[in-house]
Design an enzyme around this catalytic site. Structure first.
Site, mmCIF file in Angstrom:
data_model
loop_
_atom_site.group_PDB
_atom_site.id
_atom_site.type_symbol
_atom_site.label_atom_id
_atom_site.label_comp_id
_atom_site.label_asym_id
_atom_site.label_seq_id
_atom_site.Cartn_x
_atom_site.Cartn_y
_atom_site.Cartn_z
ATOM 1 N N ASP A 145 -47.818 -1.066 2.780
ATOM 2 C CA ASP A 145 -47.928 0.343 3.177
ATOM 3 C C ASP A 145 -48.009 0.430 4.708
ATOM 4 O OD1 ASP A 145 -50.517 -0.885 3.020
ATOM 5 O OD2 ASP A 145 -51.438 1.083 3.177
ATOM 6 N N HIS A 166 -43.575 -6.195 -2.646
ATOM 7 C CA HIS A 166 -43.936 -4.768 -2.511
ATOM 8 C C HIS A 166 -44.217 -4.531 -1.027
ATOM 9 C CE1 HIS A 166 -45.561 -0.911 -3.981
ATOM 10 N NE2 HIS A 166 -46.388 -1.022 -2.949
ATOM 11 N N ASP A 215 -42.247 -11.082 -9.800
ATOM 12 C CA ASP A 215 -41.533 -10.843 -8.538
ATOM 13 C C ASP A 215 -40.728 -9.551 -8.650
ATOM 14 O OD1 ASP A 215 -40.347 -11.059 -6.085
ATOM 15 O OD2 ASP A 215 -38.761 -12.400 -6.793
ATOM 16 N N GLU A 254 -47.557 -7.673 -3.510
ATOM 17 C CA GLU A 254 -47.585 -7.046 -2.189
ATOM 18 C C GLU A 254 -47.829 -8.141 -1.144
ATOM 19 O OE1 GLU A 254 -49.963 -3.473 -1.950
ATOM 20 O OE2 GLU A 254 -49.412 -3.151 0.141
HETATM 21 O O1 9MR Z 1 -56.736 -6.462 -0.865
HETATM 22 C C1 9MR Z 1 -57.304 -5.327 -1.482
HETATM 23 C C2 9MR Z 1 -57.907 -5.761 -2.791
HETATM 24 O O2 9MR Z 1 -58.983 -6.647 -2.568
HETATM 25 C C3 9MR Z 1 -58.348 -4.550 -3.583
HETATM 26 O O3 9MR Z 1 -58.766 -4.985 -4.861
HETATM 27 C C4 9MR Z 1 -57.189 -3.556 -3.702
HETATM 28 C C5 9MR Z 1 -57.542 -2.315 -4.477
HETATM 29 O O4 9MR Z 1 -58.499 -1.577 -3.814
HETATM 30 O O5 9MR Z 1 -56.754 -3.187 -2.409
HETATM 31 C C6 9MR Z 1 -56.253 -4.254 -1.675
HETATM 32 O O6 9MR Z 1 -55.897 -3.809 -0.413
HETATM 33 C C7 9MR Z 1 -54.782 -2.945 -0.297
HETATM 34 C C8 9MR Z 1 -55.225 -1.799 0.571
HETATM 35 O O7 9MR Z 1 -56.194 -1.045 -0.107
HETATM 36 C C9 9MR Z 1 -54.062 -0.920 1.014
HETATM 37 N N1 9MR Z 1 -53.017 -1.688 1.606
HETATM 38 C C10 9MR Z 1 -52.533 -2.744 0.744
HETATM 39 C C11 9MR Z 1 -53.642 -3.696 0.416
HETATM 40 C C12 9MR Z 1 -53.146 -4.880 -0.389
HETATM 41 O O8 9MR Z 1 -52.781 -4.537 -1.682
#
Ligand code: 9MR
Length: 579
Positions: free
Chosen positions: A191, A502, A547, A556
């Site tokens: 993102d 992602h 994938d 991601e």
């Molecule tokens: O890395 C984060 C993970 O530990 C959490 O479980 C998850 C859900 O809250 O979010 C991950 O972080 C994301 C972040 O909130 C937004 N940008 C992408 C991150 C990686 O997925």
């Protein structure tokens, strides 16, 4: 993570059967799983270090030929070992006896399979550049130029020179709607938002790699715009994010905004096409302490680069102390997601570890007793770091200066406790079927492996004990393909490549190959609702990866996952590095 119960397995068995039949009938189901016969490091093995590959239960014999077709190795694989996390049994093949650099063919005669492996004195040079350059590709507010970014060149996105103060962050000096500038910085992940909490661990880890492998990173040319300016590329790249972090502090009170974000996640578009309004949201205790820790760390590092960054070392320390003071006055402000904001939370409600980490950095930067007192007060045993559990980052800094620490701090047992953690990790990896320490698979599990490898390299630096280095190498083998999915998890590398991360630019740029050098998050069973129902996904944590772009929970990328990989790959590569 709990291991799957019989009931769960039965349930998931039925789901898989349903998915298989759905995929047979449905031409849209593209991800039919073909299990590999062997799991191996697909980038390279270091010539004079241990080499391990894994084969599945039915493989009776492994032959290895050199590039002229001469057989140089043969072995009956070791007896199968079952791993509850992967739900399968694998057999180890130790081929460390081959030490001559070159390309080799591995043959599994009874399965009629073969594949190539590479042995080299320094197999990870390109990889270390790529994993560092991936941060350049994720820069906000800067065009990616063809001479650095190749086919992944793109226009600049998100200048962040007009950012609105959200109601959650408003106060008398900066009421709601106040416009501030908060440019630069890395996009967090797939993102386009920028989060202080996750930037904290990522920026720290990059700086840590620079300090710990100074000679190697001092010369590593990652081909970024600042290459050749006399500042190490790793430092230049990290400064791009650090400068953004500095702009997230409110100069009036020292508090730090939790994140700079859109209200909602963008669609799968290129950065310059994502033009929604941006906001700084909430000041939190975790943000202030992440900021304080990194700025204090930066103040020490930048004092050696005064000529390149005049005055920034001193300014960093002032800002770090101001953020600390804010956190001391506001010691318990968690992030609460406002109703109109939907992006990542990085919510955390336990701040002892953040206080410990920030106090470590401030103590090292100033020697002041107030920080030492907090360190002793907040001391607890280290753990493998994550964005929400950061005390061990303080340990790494303190251990690097161990001889200069106050006796009262040494008496906490911080060195012994750190070594006990790493010893425990290493002993798990020495008997684990896949040869790694990871036992729990959380979101971003590959970063757990990378962080474990990082801790082992720190232990190796402290003691010179080869067992730590070998176990760290084993973590890298895992990331590069010797894992239960058989994927090489770094984009642009390996035989079984990750192609559909992602990551908005990789999805939207119209180029088949994803932007290179990114570590896919990796298998876990946290979320099963991110992809359509007909997508097959293993119930076993270590295999539960797809994938596909839809799989934001497993595929991601994120800066806090790539940063320990920069450390791990660089630290391993640095061993044989000569100027
Ligand atoms: O890395 C984060 C993970 O530990 C959490 O479980 C998850 C859900 O809250 O979010 C991950 O972080 C994301 C972040 O909130 C937004 N940008 C992408 C991150 C990686 O997925």
């Amino acid at each position: 993570m709990i291991s799957p119960t019989k009931k769960m397995l039965k349930f998931w068995g039925l789901v898989i059967l349903a998915a298989i039949s759905a995929s047979c009938n449905n031409p849209m189901a593209k991800n039919a799983v073909v299990e590999p016969m062997a799991y191996y490091n697909q980038v390279g093995y270091v010539a004079d270090l241990p080499k391990l590959l894994l084969v599945t239960e039915g493989v009776a014999l492994v032959l290895i030929q050199d590039h002229e077709g001469n057989e140089v190795f043969s072995a009956v694989p070791e007896p199968p070992l079952f791993w509850e996390q992967s739900g399968d049994a694998v057999r180890k093949v130790d081929f460390s006896a081959i030490t001559k650099p070159g390309f080799y063919q591995v043959l599994l005669p009874n399965e009629n399979e073969s594949f190539e492996i590479h042995i080299s004195e320094r197999p990870f040079e390109e990889l270390s550049k790529a994993v560092l350059r991936s941060f350049y590709y994720n820069r906000s507010g800067m065009a990616i130029e063809p001479q650095f970014g190749g086919q992944w060149a793109r226009p600049a996105g998100h200048p962040d020179t007009i950012v609105y103060v959200h109601s959650s962050a408003a106060d008398e000096y900066r009421p709601e709607g106040t416009i501030i500038a908060s440019p630069f910085g890395w996009y967090d992940a797939g993102d386009y938002n920028k989060y202080i909490v996750n930037s904290g661990i990522s920026t720290y880890t990059m700086f840590r790699a620079l300090v710990d492998f100074k000679e190697f990173f001092g010369l590593l040319d990652a081909n970024i715009p600042e290459s050749g300016t006399g500042v190490p590329d790793l430092l230049s790249e990290t400064m791009y994010n650090y400068r953004w972090m500095l702009s997230m502090q409110d100069p009036h009170d020292g508090g730090v905004y939790h994140k700079l974000t859109n209200k909602n996640f963008d669609g799968m578009v290129m950065p310059h096409e994502a033009t929604n309004d941006r906001f700084v949201v909430s000041k939190t205790t975790a943000a202030a302490l992440n900021f304080a820790a990194v700025a204090a760390q930066a103040s020490r590092i930048l004092s050696e680069y005064e000529i390149h960054f005049p005055g920034l070392s001193e300014e960093s320390l002032e800002k770090a102390e101001k953020a600390w003071e804010w956190a001391v006055k506001n010691p318990d402000i968690p992030y609460v997601q406002p109703k109109d904001i939907q992006t990542g939370a990085y919510g955390d409600s336990h701040f002892d570890d953040e206080f410990f980490w920030a106090a470590s950095e401030l103590y090292l930067a100033t020697g002041k007793h107030e920080y030492l007192d907090v360190l002793i007060d907040k001391y607890s045993k280290p753990m493998v770091p994550t964005w929400g559990q950061v005390s061990t980052l303080g340990f790494l800094s303190l251990l690097d200066e161990y001889d200069n620490l106050a006796e009262s701090l040494k008496e906490t047992g911080l060195k012994e406790d750190f070594m006990a953690l790493v010893d425990q990790l290493v002993s798990v990896s020495q008997t684990a079927p896949y040869g790694v320490s990871i036992q729990e698979f959380a979101w971003g599990s590959n970063s757990q492996a990378a962080n474990e490898g990082m801790l082992k390299l720190v232990a190796y630096r402290l003691t010179g004990n080869e067992a730590y280095f070998h176990s760290a190498l084993s973590d890298l083998d895992y990331i590069l393909g010797r894992n239960a999915t058989g994927y090489c998890f770094v984009t642009g590398f390996g035989h079984k490549k990750v192609m559909n991360i992602h990551h908005r630019p990789s999805e939207a740029d119209g180029i088949e190959e994803p932007v290179p050098g990114f570590l896919a998050g990796g298998p876990n069973v946290d979320v099963f609702t991110d992809c359509p129902k007909n997508v097959e996904r293993s119930p076993f944590p270590a295999k539960s990866f797809v994938d596909l772009v839809c799989s934001y929970s497993t595929n991601e990328i994120a800066i806090n996952w790539n940063a320990p990989l920069v450390y791990l790959v660089g630290g391993i590569e640095a061993r044989h590095f000569k100027e």
